[in-house]
Design a protein around this motif. Structure first.
Motif, short mmCIF file in Angstrom:
data_model
loop_
_atom_site.label_atom_id
_atom_site.label_comp_id
_atom_site.label_asym_id
_atom_site.label_seq_id
_atom_site.Cartn_x
_atom_site.Cartn_y
_atom_site.Cartn_z
N LYS A 141 0.83 -1.21 0.00
CA LYS A 141 0.00 0.00 0.00
C LYS A 141 0.86 1.25 0.00
O LYS A 141 0.59 2.21 -0.74
N ILE A 142 1.91 1.24 0.82
CA ILE A 142 2.81 2.39 0.89
C ILE A 142 3.55 2.57 -0.43
O ILE A 142 3.71 3.68 -0.94
N LYS A 143 3.99 1.45 -1.02
CA LYS A 143 4.69 1.53 -2.32
C LYS A 143 3.80 2.17 -3.38
O LYS A 143 4.26 2.98 -4.19
N LYS A 144 2.52 1.81 -3.39
CA LYS A 144 1.60 2.38 -4.37
C LYS A 144 1.45 3.90 -4.14
O LYS A 144 1.44 4.68 -5.11
N ASN B 27 4.71 14.33 -9.06
CA ASN B 27 5.74 15.35 -8.84
C ASN B 27 6.89 15.25 -9.84
O ASN B 27 7.97 15.80 -9.60
N ILE B 28 6.65 14.59 -10.95
CA ILE B 28 7.73 14.29 -11.88
C ILE B 28 8.36 15.54 -12.48
O ILE B 28 9.54 15.54 -12.85
N LYS B 29 7.63 16.63 -12.56
CA LYS B 29 8.19 17.86 -13.14
C LYS B 29 9.30 18.44 -12.27
O LYS B 29 10.11 19.25 -12.75
N PHE C 275 4.65 5.56 -5.38
CA PHE C 275 4.66 5.53 -6.86
C PHE C 275 3.77 6.65 -7.41
O PHE C 275 4.18 7.41 -8.29
N ASP C 276 2.55 6.75 -6.90
CA ASP C 276 1.62 7.79 -7.37
C ASP C 276 2.17 9.19 -7.07
O ASP C 276 2.08 10.10 -7.91
#
Length: 283
Positions: free
Chosen positions: A116-119, A128-130, A122-123
């Protein structure tokens, strides 16, 4: 992560900053006008120090079980939200090292988290990819978070959903989103699964493009290097897979990609592919 902890990380980073390294790092990461890292600012801190600070922070979130000796994460959903809020504040920083340290913390959190934490991480990463806006920020985080998550997802749901996510990233106009997609294939490659990087390489460099869908041929040198690097990783594990790809497409690959891909080949074989690429035709 409370505000005082964010402040502490910023202060701790400045304690190990070296002003003599600032200009060197600024040149190395191409921060001049019109360059890919334009406007990025550096404190002058080496990566090992940033890793140390990230691990120290992680140490404040875990405890060792008295019975089994294993590490137990003391992260509940409510606390994770606060931690991610703090990480986001660091990602918004104009200072390169603060953003990288935030990502190294995120990697450590991801490693220790349950499914759950990994998901959630990941999200959060994709949202925040910019702010993940230089090649080292991508390379030190994308394989460990996006790559690991997608590889695990492929084991439970197959390749279709993974392919959809990767294609969305490589269709982005954001250079770093595209590099994230390519670097995310590294865990697949390590597990002898090569179809993802071969498809992305063909999609970005070879196949006809559909401008109506916002597609365009990849022209950035940093992407040519990243693709060549991942192709080389394929060759380290199954050289015939790489050779089959090159036999089909070597003449159409950017020179940089080809050179990176064949770097570990014996010299006679390396020269053969360089000649094919230079002639822009296969024999």
């Amino acid at each position: 992560m409370k505000q005082d902890l964010v402040t502490k990380i910023k202060k701790d980073l400045r304690k190990v900053a070296d002003k003599d390294k600032v200009k060197i790092l600024a040149r190395f990461f191409k921060t001049g006008k019109g360059e890919y890292g334009e406007g990025d600012k550096f404190l002058g801190i080496v990566v090992p120090e940033q890793r140390r600070l990230a691990k120290e922070f992680m140490g404040s979130l875990v405890t060792r079980s008295r019975t089994s000796g294993s590490l137990e994460v003391r992260l509940l959903a409510t606390r994770l939200r606060a931690v991610l809020a703090g990480v986001q504040k660091l990602l918004l920083s104009p200072w390169h090292e603060e953003r990288l340290t935030a990502l190294l913390i995120l990697v450590e959190l991801y490693k220790k988290g349950d499914g759950k934490i990994k998901k959630q991480i990941f999200d959060f990463y994709l949202k925040n990819i910019k702010h993940i806006n230089n090649w080292d920020l991508v390379d030190l985080s994308a394989p460990n978070i996006v790559g690991d998550y997608l590889f695990t997802l492929s084991l439970s749901k197959g390749s279709k959903e993974v392919e959809t996510i990767l294609l969305k990233l490589v269709r982005s106009k954001n250079l770093w989103s595209r590099r994230v997609a390519v670097l995310a294939t590294h865990p697949f490659i390590k597990n002898q699964q090569f179809v993802e990087i071969l498809k992305l390489a063909e999609f970005l460099l070879i196949k006809p493009f559909n401008p109506a869908q916002g597609e365009q041929k990849e022209t950035h040198d940093l992407m040519h290097k990243a693709i060549g690097w991942m192709l080389r990783e394929v060759g380290k594990r199954e050289v015939r897979v790489l050779e089959n790809f090159l036999n089909k497409f070597a003449s159409r690959l950017p020179r940089t990609t080809l050179r990176y891909a064949i770097e570990k080949f014996p010299e006679p074989k390396r020269q053969k592919y360089l000649v094919w690429g230079k002639k822009q035709k296969m024999p």
